[in-house]
Design a protein around this motif. Structure first.
Motif, short mmCIF file in Angstrom:
data_model
loop_
_atom_site.label_atom_id
_atom_site.label_comp_id
_atom_site.label_asym_id
_atom_site.label_seq_id
_atom_site.Cartn_x
_atom_site.Cartn_y
_atom_site.Cartn_z
N GLU A 151 0.83 -1.20 0.00
CA GLU A 151 0.00 0.00 0.00
C GLU A 151 0.87 1.26 0.00
N VAL A 152 1.97 1.21 0.74
CA VAL A 152 2.88 2.36 0.84
C VAL A 152 3.37 2.74 -0.55
N ARG A 154 1.93 1.96 -3.45
CA ARG A 154 0.81 2.45 -4.27
C ARG A 154 0.50 3.90 -3.95
N ALA A 155 0.50 4.22 -2.65
CA ALA A 155 0.20 5.60 -2.22
C ALA A 155 1.24 6.55 -2.80
N LYS A 156 2.50 6.13 -2.75
CA LYS A 156 3.58 6.98 -3.27
C LYS A 156 3.43 7.15 -4.79
N TYR A 158 0.66 7.13 -6.56
CA TYR A 158 -0.41 8.07 -6.90
C TYR A 158 -0.04 9.51 -6.55
N GLU A 159 0.70 9.65 -5.44
CA GLU A 159 1.14 10.99 -5.04
C GLU A 159 2.08 11.58 -6.13
#
Ligand SMILES: Cc1cc2nc3c(=O)[nH]c(=O)nc-3n(C[C@H](O)[C@H](O)[C@H](O)COP(=O)(O)O)c2cc1C
Length: 215
Positions: A151-152, A154-156, A158-159
């Motif tokens: 998840e970390v 994926r979040a990065k 998208y950011e």
């Protein structure tokens, strides 16, 4: 010895053409070009995938697959993260080997030598030739560092996708190429009844000499 599977009987019959000294180009890079061309024409997947072997100061060997992206008389180039495990090992011990395992052709090529970073300009030129997604990927991952979850990442992703939504994606500082400057290149061709051919080029100064090794 029991493996639970019948691996003992897994054995290929190699019936390719023998590799003779008279077939070899005096220049090992030209010889590599010939075999690489044949590997490409054969249709094997990712013929430029090679195993990179490195060992850091502790002498512990590690291997991973990387992609050959360029080669010439100066050496063989791959791209990676300069903060990765392999990069740390290369800094401690700039000796490495590359192996092209063209098993479907009963061939392998092993290249050994000193590793050096390519220039930032060369890395930039290649980075800018990469598709958008690959450029973004170079920013997302601090290669070889421990992460708490997928998840970390994926979040990065998208950011960063949002941050670079408009305009060019610049090359991250810590990303670039390495060149393996060869001093030994071995060509292996499987032969009948295990009479394989091993022809090795060794470099002394600018000159290359060829020897035949027992298979
Ligand atoms: C087919 C294939 C191609 C790969 N190509 C590269 C590459 O060109 N550069 C790279 O850094 N990692 C590449 N990888 C990932 C590496 O094998 C490895 O997981 C990564 O570089 C981290 O290695 P390290 O922790 O030893 O530094 C590839 C993996 C595969 C399976």
């Amino acid at each position: 010895m029991s493996t639970g599977e019948e691996l003992h009987h897994l054995r290929e019959h190699y019936a390719g053409h023998p590799l003779l000294e008279s077939d070899l180009d005096p220049d090992p890079v030209a010889q590599f070009r010939k075999w690489f061309g044949e590997a490409r024409e054969s249709g094997i997947p990712e013929p430029n995938a090679m195993t990179l072997g490195t060992a850091g100061a502790d002498g512990r060997v590690s291997l991973r697959t990387v992609l050959l992206k360029a080669y010439d008389a100066k050496g063989f180039v791959f791209f990676t993260n300069y903060g990765s495990r392999k990069a740390g090992q290369i800094t401690e011990n700039p000796s490495a080997s590359l192996l092209f395992p063209w098993v479907a052709l009963a061939r392998q090529v092993e290249i050994s030598g000193r590793v050096e970073k390519i220039s930032a300009a060369e890395s930039l030129a290649y980075f800018l030739s990469r598709p958008h997604g690959s450029r973004l990927g170079a920013w997302v991952s601090e290669q070889s560092s421990i992460i708490s979850s997928r998840e970390v990442l994926r979040a990065k992703y998208y950011e960063l996708k949002e941050r670079f939504a408009s305009g060019e994606i610049p090359k991250p500082e810590g990303w670039g190429g390495y060149r393996v400057v060869p001093d030994r290149i071995e060509f292996w061709q499987g032969g009948e009844d295990r009479l394989h051919d091993r022809l090795v080029y060794s470099r002394t100064g600018e000159a290359w000499t060829v020897s035949r090794l027992a298979p």
